[in-house]
Write an enzyme that holds these catalytic residues in place. Structure first.
Site, PDB file in Angstrom:
ATOM      1  N   SER A   1       0.856  -1.178   0.000  1.00  0.00           N
ATOM      2  CA  SER A   1       0.000   0.000   0.000  1.00  0.00           C
ATOM      3  C   SER A   1       0.897   1.235   0.000  1.00  0.00           C
ATOM      4  O   SER A   1       2.072   1.168  -0.390  1.00  0.00           O
ATOM      5  CB  SER A   1      -0.922  -0.040   1.223  1.00  0.00           C
ATOM      6  OG  SER A   1      -1.848   1.019   1.180  1.00  0.00           O
TER       7      SER A   1
ATOM      8  N   TYR B   1      -5.143   6.599  -6.933  1.00  0.00           N
ATOM      9  CA  TYR B   1      -4.041   5.849  -6.301  1.00  0.00           C
ATOM     10  C   TYR B   1      -4.312   5.684  -4.804  1.00  0.00           C
ATOM     11  O   TYR B   1      -4.145   4.593  -4.237  1.00  0.00           O
ATOM     12  CB  TYR B   1      -2.752   6.632  -6.558  1.00  0.00           C
ATOM     13  CG  TYR B   1      -1.477   6.015  -6.038  1.00  0.00           C
ATOM     14  CD1 TYR B   1      -0.948   4.862  -6.612  1.00  0.00           C
ATOM     15  CD2 TYR B   1      -0.776   6.616  -4.993  1.00  0.00           C
ATOM     16  CE1 TYR B   1       0.250   4.325  -6.144  1.00  0.00           C
ATOM     17  CE2 TYR B   1       0.415   6.086  -4.528  1.00  0.00           C
ATOM     18  CZ  TYR B   1       0.927   4.944  -5.101  1.00  0.00           C
ATOM     19  OH  TYR B   1       2.110   4.415  -4.634  1.00  0.00           O
TER      20      TYR B   1
END
Ligand SMILES: NC(=O)c1ccc[n+]([C@@H]2O[C@H](COP(=O)([O-])OP(=O)(O)OC[C@H]3O[C@@H](n4cnc5c(N)ncnc54)[C@H](O)[C@@H]3O)[C@@H](O)[C@H]2O)c1
Length: 327
Positions: free
Chosen positions: A156, A171
């Site tokens: 992540s 994103y």
């Protein structure tokens, strides 16, 4: 003896940046590595099969074992083929490292449907797709009586977890989704001996971050380089090792710091025995200490939010949005 001797590992986006460093490190620790990377540009366009092949060559030249895969994680059948490659070439699959990403940054008011979908397709759906095909295989082996440690290491970003950056709506949403997938995956797949964790790298020098101020500075020749893209590789290798007990964790890695994230957590609250009215909420709720996205961004930029801090951050956001241009 390596920490990953005999482990078969599939790493997505392993042709460049952080994924490449993970592939080299995993192979040095004794893993057999499927190096997946279609070799696309930052925005996901194009492709170059030489990118994955070069990492395989490097591993083999150092005496390791690796095979290339050039499928896209966003392609459902491609994700299945990556898993099949591990099984066909190395006879098993112990670890999936979901690392692939693209970025298509733009002001939210200008972001197109296609730009949003493309980023989420690689970052979030791609993480799901590869994990899903691996989980199918792992469940089957478990039901056949095989007991062996399996692991997923997701990737992540602070942009999504701690400090959502303006122009990164797609994103950041994808990265926040990856953290959620990590927790659900850990809870669901534990019964088959599968641990699911997540890394959140930060300030690693790759093509994604070269324009961040200070990133292009040459590291001193001798000491530790905290910006090097290899800093998260040993953390990923630890999470991938059979002796690691961790599951359901999201770890932030920045230089030499490895921090356990505690994710969203409940803050202060108001309560009554019954349903609130809008008027009551308007009266009571503003008194509860609120979350502060400006403060989070200031934190991420390494400074406290001083008296003029909010104006400074707003100026930075305005500059970023203007730079992206209006359409
Ligand atoms: N660099 C940092 O400081 C930083 C910070 C936070 C998070 N991250 C995360 O780390 C991971 C790696 O980022 P990086 O900085 O090394 O980026 P990078 O661009 O250097 O590498 C990403 C690789 O993924 C590949 N890729 C793109 N689309 C793919 C697809 N559909 N299927 C398979 N592979 C694909 C690319 O070809 C590329 O080689 C990403 O998940 C990113 O979100 C990086």
């Amino acid at each position: 003896m390596g920490h990953l001797d005999g482990r078969v590992v599939l790493i997505t986006g392993a042709g460049r940046g952080i994924g490449r460093e993970e592939a080299l490190h995993f192979a040095a620790e004794g893993a057999k590595v499927v190096v997946n990377d279609p070799g696309v540009a930052i925005d996901g366009s194009g492709g170059d099969s030489g990118v994955a092949a070069a990492v395989v060559e490097e591993i083999v030249a150092r005496g390791g074992q690796a095979v290339a895969s050039t499928d896209s994680v966003a392609d459902w059948d491609g994700a299945r083929r990556m898993v099949d490659t591990a099984l066909q070439v190395f006879g098993d699959l112990h670890v999936v490292v979901n690392n692939a990403t693209i970025e298509r940054n733009r002001a939210l008011a200008d972001l197109t449907e296609e730009e949003f979908d493309d980023v989420v397709a690689v970052k979030l759906k791609g993480t799901f797709a590869v994990t899903r095909w691996a989980a199918r295989y792992w469940r089957e082996r478990f039901e056949a009586g095989v007991r062996v440690d399996r692991a997923v290491v997701n990737t992540s970003s602070g942009s999504g977890l701690l400090n959502p950056l303006p122009t990164q709506a797609s994103y950041a949403a994808g990265n926040a989704g990856v953290a959620a997938l990590t927790i659900v995956g850990a809870l669901e797949l534990g019964r088959y001996g599968v641990r699911v964790n997540c890394l959140s790298p930060s300030m690693a020098r790759t093509r994604l971050t070269l324009d961040v101020p200070g990133m292009r500075e040459e590291p001193s020749a001798d000491g530790f380089d905290p910006l090097h893209p290899s800093t998260s590789a040993p953390v990923a290798a630890y999470l991938a090792s059979a002796a690691c007990p961790l599951t359901g964790q999201v770890l932030s890695v920045r230089g030499g710091s490895v921090a356990v994230n505690h994710g969203w957590s409940r803050g202060g609250h108001v309560r009554k025995d019954g349903r609130w009215t809008v008027g009551e909420l308007a009266e009571k709720l503003p008194a509860v200490p609120m979350d502060d996205p400006f403060g989070k961004l200031a934190d991420a930029l390494g400074g406290a939010l001083g008296p003029d801090g909010r104006a400074r951050i707003q100026e930075m956001i305005d500059a970023l949005l203007d730079q992206e241009g209006r359409r």
